[in-house]
Design a protein around this motif. Structure first.
Motif, PDB file in Angstrom:
ATOM      1  N   UNK A 108       0.805  -1.117   0.052  1.00 59.59           N
ATOM      2  CA  UNK A 108       0.027  -0.044   0.005  1.00 59.59           C
ATOM      3  C   UNK A 108       0.798   1.322  -0.139  1.00 59.59           C
ATOM      4  N   UNK A 109       2.142   1.143   0.594  1.00 52.25           N
ATOM      5  CA  UNK A 109       3.028   2.612   0.396  1.00 52.25           C
ATOM      6  C   UNK A 109       4.607   1.942   0.609  1.00 52.25           C
ATOM      7  N   UNK A 110       5.203   3.266   0.325  1.00 54.88           N
ATOM      8  CA  UNK A 110       6.724   2.671   0.566  1.00 54.88           C
ATOM      9  C   UNK A 110       7.424   3.981   0.584  1.00 54.88           C
ATOM     10  N   UNK A 111       8.126   4.193   1.426  1.00 54.08           N
ATOM     11  CA  UNK A 111       9.181   5.465   1.357  1.00 54.08           C
ATOM     12  C   UNK A 111      10.459   5.146   1.001  1.00 54.08           C
ATOM     13  N   UNK A 112      11.141   5.357  -0.035  1.00 57.16           N
ATOM     14  CA  UNK A 112      12.465   4.995  -0.059  1.00 57.16           C
ATOM     15  C   UNK A 112      13.767   5.791   0.475  1.00 57.16           C
ATOM     16  N   UNK A 130      -0.869   8.506   4.103  1.00 56.40           N
ATOM     17  CA  UNK A 130       0.623   9.565   4.053  1.00 56.40           C
ATOM     18  C   UNK A 130       1.648   8.787   4.896  1.00 56.40           C
ATOM     19  N   UNK A 131       2.720   8.356   4.170  1.00 58.16           N
ATOM     20  CA  UNK A 131       4.029   7.758   4.866  1.00 58.16           C
ATOM     21  C   UNK A 131       5.139   9.054   4.923  1.00 58.16           C
ATOM     22  N   UNK A 132       5.576   9.014   6.193  1.00 54.87           N
ATOM     23  CA  UNK A 132       6.864   9.759   6.555  1.00 54.87           C
ATOM     24  C   UNK A 132       7.724   9.050   7.400  1.00 54.87           C
ATOM     25  N   UNK A 133       8.891   9.581   7.655  1.00 59.24           N
ATOM     26  CA  UNK A 133       9.902   8.972   8.369  1.00 59.24           C
ATOM     27  C   UNK A 133      10.528  10.091   9.337  1.00 59.24           C
ATOM     28  N   UNK A 134      10.979   9.584  10.498  1.00 58.13           N
ATOM     29  CA  UNK A 134      11.746  10.267  11.402  1.00 58.13           C
ATOM     30  C   UNK A 134      13.026   9.553  11.714  1.00 58.13           C
ATOM     31  N   UNK A 157      14.705   9.054  14.893  1.00 59.27           N
ATOM     32  CA  UNK A 157      13.780   7.664  15.796  1.00 59.27           C
ATOM     33  C   UNK A 157      13.837   6.435  15.091  1.00 59.27           C
ATOM     34  N   UNK A 158      14.592   6.514  13.868  1.00 60.77           N
ATOM     35  CA  UNK A 158      14.406   5.155  12.938  1.00 60.77           C
ATOM     36  C   UNK A 158      13.019   4.514  12.766  1.00 60.77           C
ATOM     37  N   UNK A 159      11.816   5.605  12.682  1.00 65.79           N
ATOM     38  CA  UNK A 159      10.771   5.173  12.717  1.00 65.79           C
ATOM     39  C   UNK A 159      10.100   5.737  11.585  1.00 65.79           C
ATOM     40  N   UNK A 160       9.070   4.867  11.157  1.00 68.01           N
ATOM     41  CA  UNK A 160       8.503   5.389   9.597  1.00 68.01           C
ATOM     42  C   UNK A 160       7.111   5.227  10.194  1.00 68.01           C
ATOM     43  N   UNK A 161       6.019   6.373   9.716  1.00 68.41           N
ATOM     44  CA  UNK A 161       4.802   6.459  10.094  1.00 68.41           C
ATOM     45  C   UNK A 161       3.845   6.239   8.891  1.00 68.41           C
ATOM     46  N   UNK A 162       2.498   5.767   9.019  1.00 67.33           N
ATOM     47  CA  UNK A 162       1.722   5.621   8.147  1.00 67.33           C
ATOM     48  C   UNK A 162       0.466   6.337   8.594  1.00 67.33           C
ATOM     49  N   UNK A 163       0.140   7.594   8.284  1.00 67.36           N
ATOM     50  CA  UNK A 163      -0.984   8.426   8.605  1.00 67.36           C
ATOM     51  C   UNK A 163      -2.329   7.960   7.726  1.00 67.36           C
ATOM     52  N   UNK A 164      -3.199   7.267   8.258  1.00 67.56           N
ATOM     53  CA  UNK A 164      -4.468   6.749   7.692  1.00 67.56           C
ATOM     54  C   UNK A 164      -5.684   7.710   8.080  1.00 67.56           C
ATOM     55  N   UNK A 165      -6.264   8.306   7.157  1.00 73.32           N
ATOM     56  CA  UNK A 165      -7.446   9.109   7.034  1.00 73.32           C
ATOM     57  C   UNK A 165      -8.536   8.649   6.499  1.00 73.32           C
ATOM     58  N   UNK A 166      -9.620   9.049   6.539  1.00 72.75           N
ATOM     59  CA  UNK A 166     -10.866   8.599   5.987  1.00 72.75           C
ATOM     60  C   UNK A 166     -10.987   7.277   5.638  1.00 72.75           C
ATOM     61  N   UNK A 167     -10.939   6.459   6.964  1.00 73.80           N
ATOM     62  CA  UNK A 167     -10.655   5.063   6.877  1.00 73.80           C
ATOM     63  C   UNK A 167     -12.043   4.377   6.466  1.00 73.80           C
TER      64      UNK A 167
END
Length: 126
Positions: free
Chosen positions: A48-52, A69-73, A76-86
């Motif tokens: 469903x998503x990828x961040x290179x 929306x996918x993003x990374x910090x 923190x070695x952390x990647x987030x997947x913000x999911x809206x209008x589920x």
């Protein structure tokens, strides 16, 4: 060895939002990519998503484009997947994954990923 741990799943009403996290540890590449996949019972695993890792480009499946929306910090070695209008059709077990070679034109191919998290369940229901 690489470890991935997902969190943030749960039960949400249609139209609601959730943010999933994927925290990576271990023998990580300097520019690792993270893919998000989901699998509902009786269905195939869907990318469903990828961040290179090399350039932070992001990719989305048509089924989630405009809502997720996918993003990374990196600190923190952390990647987030913000999911809206589920929607109820988003109900699935969600996994993050990484691998040594993730091609931008094949980011949604599960075979390229060799390290997977344990998954976190997302249920969209009223």
């Amino acid at each position: 060895q690489v470890q991935l741990v997902e969190s943030g799943g749960g039960l949400v009403q249609p139209g609601g939002s959730l943010r999933l996290s994927c925290t990576a540890s271990g023998n990580l590449l300097d520019d690792y990519s993270i893919g998000w996949f989901r699998q509902a019972p009786g269905e195939e695993r869907e990318g469903i998503s990828c961040i290179m890792g090399s350039n932070d480009r992001t990719y989305y499946a048509n089924s989630v484009k405009g809502r997720f929306t996918v993003s990374r910090d990196n600190a923190k070695n952390t990647v987030y997947l913000e999911m809206n209008i589920l929607e109820p059709r988003d109900t699935a077990n969600y996994y993050c994954a990484t691998g040594p070679v993730i091609l931008e034109d094949a980011w949604d191919v599960a075979a390229w990923y060799d390290h997977w998290g344990q998954g976190t369940q997302v249920t969209v229901s009223s």
